[in-house]
Design a protein around this motif. Sequence first.
Motif, short mmCIF file in Angstrom:
data_model
loop_
_atom_site.label_atom_id
_atom_site.label_comp_id
_atom_site.label_asym_id
_atom_site.label_seq_id
_atom_site.Cartn_x
_atom_site.Cartn_y
_atom_site.Cartn_z
N ALA A 118 3.89 48.00 16.45
CA ALA A 118 4.05 47.56 17.84
C ALA A 118 4.36 46.08 17.83
O ALA A 118 3.70 45.30 17.12
N VAL A 119 5.36 45.66 18.62
CA VAL A 119 5.84 44.28 18.59
C VAL A 119 5.64 43.64 19.96
O VAL A 119 5.96 44.25 20.99
N ASN A 120 5.12 42.41 19.95
CA ASN A 120 4.93 41.63 21.17
C ASN A 120 5.34 40.20 20.85
O ASN A 120 4.58 39.46 20.21
N GLY A 121 6.56 39.81 21.24
CA GLY A 121 7.06 38.48 20.90
C GLY A 121 7.22 38.35 19.39
O GLY A 121 7.86 39.17 18.75
N ASP A 122 6.61 37.31 18.83
CA ASP A 122 6.67 37.09 17.38
C ASP A 122 5.53 37.77 16.64
O ASP A 122 5.39 37.59 15.42
N PHE A 123 4.71 38.53 17.35
CA PHE A 123 3.60 39.23 16.71
C PHE A 123 3.98 40.68 16.42
O PHE A 123 4.45 41.40 17.30
N TYR A 124 3.74 41.09 15.19
CA TYR A 124 4.02 42.44 14.72
C TYR A 124 2.69 43.05 14.29
O TYR A 124 2.05 42.56 13.35
N VAL A 125 2.26 44.11 14.98
CA VAL A 125 0.97 44.74 14.71
C VAL A 125 1.22 46.09 14.05
O VAL A 125 1.99 46.90 14.55
N VAL A 126 0.55 46.32 12.94
CA VAL A 126 0.70 47.56 12.18
C VAL A 126 -0.63 48.29 12.17
O VAL A 126 -1.67 47.71 11.83
N SER A 127 -0.61 49.58 12.54
CA SER A 127 -1.81 50.41 12.42
C SER A 127 -1.88 51.00 11.02
O SER A 127 -0.86 51.35 10.42
N ASP A 128 -3.09 51.11 10.49
CA ASP A 128 -3.32 51.61 9.13
C ASP A 128 -4.52 52.54 9.17
O ASP A 128 -5.59 52.15 9.67
N ASN A 129 -4.37 53.77 8.66
CA ASN A 129 -5.44 54.75 8.79
C ASN A 129 -6.20 54.98 7.48
O ASN A 129 -6.78 56.05 7.26
N PRO A 139 -15.41 57.58 10.67
CA PRO A 139 -14.00 57.22 10.81
C PRO A 139 -13.80 55.75 11.15
O PRO A 139 -14.57 55.14 11.89
N GLU A 140 -12.74 55.18 10.59
CA GLU A 140 -12.35 53.81 10.90
C GLU A 140 -10.86 53.65 10.60
O GLU A 140 -10.25 54.49 9.94
N GLY A 141 -10.30 52.59 11.11
CA GLY A 141 -8.91 52.25 10.85
C GLY A 141 -8.75 50.75 10.92
O GLY A 141 -9.72 50.02 11.15
N ARG A 142 -7.52 50.28 10.74
CA ARG A 142 -7.27 48.84 10.78
C ARG A 142 -5.99 48.53 11.54
O ARG A 142 -5.06 49.33 11.59
N LEU A 143 -5.99 47.34 12.13
CA LEU A 143 -4.81 46.79 12.79
C LEU A 143 -4.49 45.46 12.11
O LEU A 143 -5.28 44.52 12.16
N PHE A 144 -3.34 45.40 11.46
CA PHE A 144 -2.91 44.18 10.79
C PHE A 144 -2.02 43.39 11.75
O PHE A 144 -1.00 43.91 12.23
N VAL A 145 -2.39 42.16 12.04
CA VAL A 145 -1.69 41.33 13.01
C VAL A 145 -0.88 40.28 12.26
O VAL A 145 -1.45 39.36 11.65
N TYR A 146 0.45 40.41 12.30
CA TYR A 146 1.35 39.48 11.63
C TYR A 146 2.07 38.61 12.65
O TYR A 146 2.40 39.07 13.76
N ARG A 147 2.35 37.39 12.27
CA ARG A 147 3.21 36.51 13.05
C ARG A 147 4.51 36.29 12.28
O ARG A 147 4.49 35.93 11.09
N LYS A 148 5.64 36.53 12.94
CA LYS A 148 6.94 36.31 12.31
C LYS A 148 7.26 34.82 12.32
O LYS A 148 7.24 34.19 13.38
N THR A 149 7.56 34.26 11.16
CA THR A 149 7.94 32.85 11.03
C THR A 149 9.31 32.77 10.37
O THR A 149 9.92 33.80 10.03
N GLU A 150 9.80 31.57 10.16
CA GLU A 150 11.10 31.40 9.52
C GLU A 150 11.07 31.80 8.05
O GLU A 150 12.12 32.08 7.46
N THR A 158 -7.01 40.69 10.65
CA THR A 158 -7.12 42.14 10.59
C THR A 158 -8.29 42.59 11.46
O THR A 158 -9.39 42.04 11.36
N VAL A 159 -8.02 43.56 12.33
CA VAL A 159 -9.04 44.11 13.22
C VAL A 159 -9.38 45.52 12.75
O VAL A 159 -8.49 46.35 12.59
N GLN A 160 -10.66 45.79 12.51
CA GLN A 160 -11.09 47.12 12.11
C GLN A 160 -11.53 47.90 13.34
O GLN A 160 -12.32 47.43 14.15
#
Length: 334
Positions: A118-129, A139-150, A158-160
């Motif tokens: 899921a993309v919001n501006g320069d932030f790219y969030v990836v779900s991981d199971n 049960p648990e999962g993770r959300l990896f929060v990336y910022r796009k840079t040059e 990372t949010v669990q």
Amino acid sequence: MSYSLLILLLGVVGCNKDDNLNPGVETSTTAHLYATSHNGDVRRYDINSGIVTNYANSSSDIEGIFFSAVDDAFTIVSRSSGMLEMYQGIGTLGEGGTKNPEIILMSNPDLESPRDLAVNGDFYVVSDNTDLDGDETTPEGRLFVYRKTESGFSLRNTVQTKFKVWGIEFIGEDLFLAVDETSRLAVYREFLNTYINNRIATADKIIAIQGLVRAHGLDFDKGTMVVSDIGEVESSSDGGLHIIQNFEEKFSNTSNGGFIGAEEQLRISGANTLLGNPVNLVYDAAYNVIFVAEALNNGGRVLAFNNATSVSGNIGPDLRYGLQGVSSVFFYTE
């Protein structure tokens, strides 16, 4: 051509066999459907012309794709490398055949079992199971929060989650999630501003969708949320799509732990739909069409259903195209 006429024509030309992209149907200037597969395929289907373009890349297994017209690039979530990878120059390469775009940005290999992007501006969030503790009863999962840079995709935090997660979707600043192996959707309000550190997070709200067995893909556009149901994993005929109009109001009016009733939604399901394991989807409100990555039926198909907010039941798709191991779709139009 009006959108209603487009959909009418798309339905009339609707295919009766695989590999029919309804060539000659005029949509907008640009109407490109991107699809990925667990075999490392990246394909673009031109809905106007029917031309299919393949893009070589370094991944052998992909699940998640996003195209940016500003960057003239697509970003894929590589399961084989555990990275985000951005490929540039898509518009200059032309169409048809196999193209070789240049990879320009990457993340570190942080990901273990990525499922959606899921993309919001320069932030790219990836779900991981990934099962983090090896105990299926917790049960648990993770959300990896990336910022796009040059220089690449930088992992901010990372949010669990306290549940297994699959599909994710931003509505404004709120992040909605499909709670895997359940009929439920969860939300984290003001996700990017609230969850800025590595932490275990409790969802602000979780509700169920009546009639849904196992939620996977979800996509929202202009008031309508569409959620895919894969049903039983082994079955190639029990999948479905749930279409919920005025979703934000219905979600708000449903109490935490409650459900959105069957009478408040439409459902597309049955043998004629060719839906078995619809693992990912994209909904476009302008054309009122749902594109689906159907992973199991016939080994993998890209499907489309027109008139999405007014049809339901055991209906056949208006478009289908064979793609073995298809894993995700993204629709770009101007």
